[in-house]
Write an enzyme that holds these catalytic residues in place. Structure first.
Site, PDB file in Angstrom:
ATOM      1  CG  HIS A 150      43.424  66.409 -25.300  1.00  0.00           C
ATOM      2  ND1 HIS A 150      44.321  67.443 -25.139  1.00  0.00           N
ATOM      3  CD2 HIS A 150      42.876  66.196 -24.086  1.00  0.00           C
ATOM      4  CE1 HIS A 150      44.297  67.842 -23.879  1.00  0.00           C
ATOM      5  NE2 HIS A 150      43.421  67.113 -23.219  1.00  0.00           N
TER       6      HIS A 150
ATOM      7  CD1 TRP B  80      46.766  71.512 -18.051  1.00  0.00           C
ATOM      8  CD2 TRP B  80      45.171  70.374 -17.020  1.00  0.00           C
ATOM      9  NE1 TRP B  80      45.586  72.199 -18.244  1.00  0.00           N
ATOM     10  CE2 TRP B  80      44.583  71.515 -17.609  1.00  0.00           C
ATOM     11  CE3 TRP B  80      44.349  69.494 -16.311  1.00  0.00           C
ATOM     12  CZ2 TRP B  80      43.225  71.801 -17.506  1.00  0.00           C
ATOM     13  CZ3 TRP B  80      42.993  69.781 -16.212  1.00  0.00           C
ATOM     14  CH2 TRP B  80      42.433  70.926 -16.815  1.00  0.00           C
TER      15      TRP B  80
ATOM     16  CB  SER C 128      42.197  61.506 -23.261  1.00  0.00           C
ATOM     17  OG  SER C 128      41.857  62.098 -22.024  1.00  0.00           O
TER      18      SER C 128
ATOM     19  CG  ASP D  96      48.750  62.236 -19.657  1.00  0.00           C
ATOM     20  OD1 ASP D  96      48.450  61.490 -20.599  1.00  0.00           O
ATOM     21  OD2 ASP D  96      48.140  63.294 -19.397  1.00  0.00           O
TER      22      ASP D  96
ATOM     23  CE1 TYR E 107      46.441  69.389 -20.958  1.00  0.00           C
ATOM     24  CE2 TYR E 107      48.212  67.954 -20.223  1.00  0.00           C
ATOM     25  CZ  TYR E 107      46.875  68.174 -20.453  1.00  0.00           C
ATOM     26  OH  TYR E 107      45.965  67.185 -20.164  1.00  0.00           O
TER      27      TYR E 107
END
Length: 328
Positions: free
Chosen positions: A122, A21, A153, A51, A56
């Protein structure tokens, strides 16, 4: 580095992985050279699972991760990405075959590959977990060869438990750290029974559990720790694990004497997570090579004693549990 089985996939992944991220956005500025060097340092330390997500940096993280992995030339690195947050509005109805296919095609281009190792929904709206068509679309993308596996997630334990009802689920990514202990109580036995991998995210509570933050710490305007303190942009649980900043600082001071001699608070916090065998890997982020190397070193700490684990639990029960346990 030590490796663990990643659920039903059978992959052997580094128990300390890399969260990317920071390499995209929302944590202050990271240059391209810094990002590439950070991934390289992680790979050099034996990390083989990264990940990222399509949002991002609007694809920047995916692209930089792919470039770094390709340049490194390591034989096998698993790259997990996520999809769904590009929807505007972000509603359950958008998690359909056309949108998911479009997101996957874009990530395939960003990652420079013809098949994504692991695609994760997500943090979708809770209603998505009841939409069989969403998961049928993911299964179809696997059949088409565009995905190897798919997972989710999630924000809450309840969402994770609902996801477990879908038979081809490979993994669950969830916030799990010293300040968010509920999954160990109510979820991990079920994931283990179903051979579903667990990815522990936000392991350092957005930096609180590094022990380096202070009451006078200031964050950049484009850092979510500045602009999402109260959930203004996304779920507040993603920022400091939903714990008020000052409360977290007080808890850290009570935890500090438990850190083994020669270890950092961050390594201690990561080792605490790895005491749970149901956790397949933990994904601390890093903004530079030194952070990536320090995170990887947590795998070398010896197991924590029962007395230490009990003391950590006491801090959680007294200071943190009333604030977060029922919410997520």
């Amino acid at each position: 580095m030590h490796y663990r089985r990643f659920g039903r996939t059978g992959w052997q992944v580094s128990e300390i992985a890399l969260g990317a991220w920071q390499l995209g956005a929302d944590w202050g500025s990271v240059t391209e050279d810094e990002a590439l060097a950070t991934v390289r340092a992680a790979l050099d330390r034996g990390i083989n699972f990264i990940d990222t997500a399509d949002v991002y940096g609007d694809g920047r993280s995916e692209q930089l991760v792919a470039r770094a992995v390709k340049a490194h030339g390591r034989e096998r690195v698993y790259i997990a990405t996520k999809a769904g947050r590009r929807l505007n509005p972000h509603v359950a109805e958008g998690y359909d075959a056309p949108h998911l296919t479009g997101f996957v095609e874009r990530s395939l281009r960003n990652l420079g590959t013809d098949r994504i190792d692991l695609l994760q929904l997500h943090c979708p709206p809770s209603a998505v977990y009841s939409q069989d068509a969403t998961f049928a679309a993911l299964d179809e993308l696997v059949r088409q060869g565009k995905l190897r596996h798919w997972g989710v997630s999630v924000e809450t334990v309840e969402e994770a438990r609902r996801a477990l009802a879908h038979p081809h689920l490979a993994s669950i990514q969830i916030i799990f750290n010293i300040f968010r202990q509920k999954p160990a109580e109510t979820l991990f036995a079920e994931t283990a029974a179903r051979d579903v991998a667990v990815i522990a995210r936000v392991p350092l509570a957005s930096g609180l559990l590094t022990g380096k933050l202070r009451r006078d710490t200031r964050f950049a305007a484009d850092d979510h720790r500045q602009y999402n303190r109260h959930g203004e942009a996304f779920d507040v649980g993603e920022t400091f694990s939903g714990v008020p900043f000052e409360t977290g600082l007080d808890a850290v001071e009570e935890l500090r004497p438990l850190v083994p001699a020669g270890a950092s608070m961050a390594r201690f916090a990561l080792r605490w997570i790895l005491m749970q065998q149901a956790v397949s890997c933990v994904i601390p982020g890093a903004r530079n090579p030194a952070q990536a190397e320090a995170n990887a070193a947590a795998a070398d700490l010896p197991p924590l004693s029962e007395q230490t684990l009990a003391a950590v639990r006491s801090v959680y029960d007294r200071r943190i549990r009333p604030l977060v346990h029922a919410r997520w």
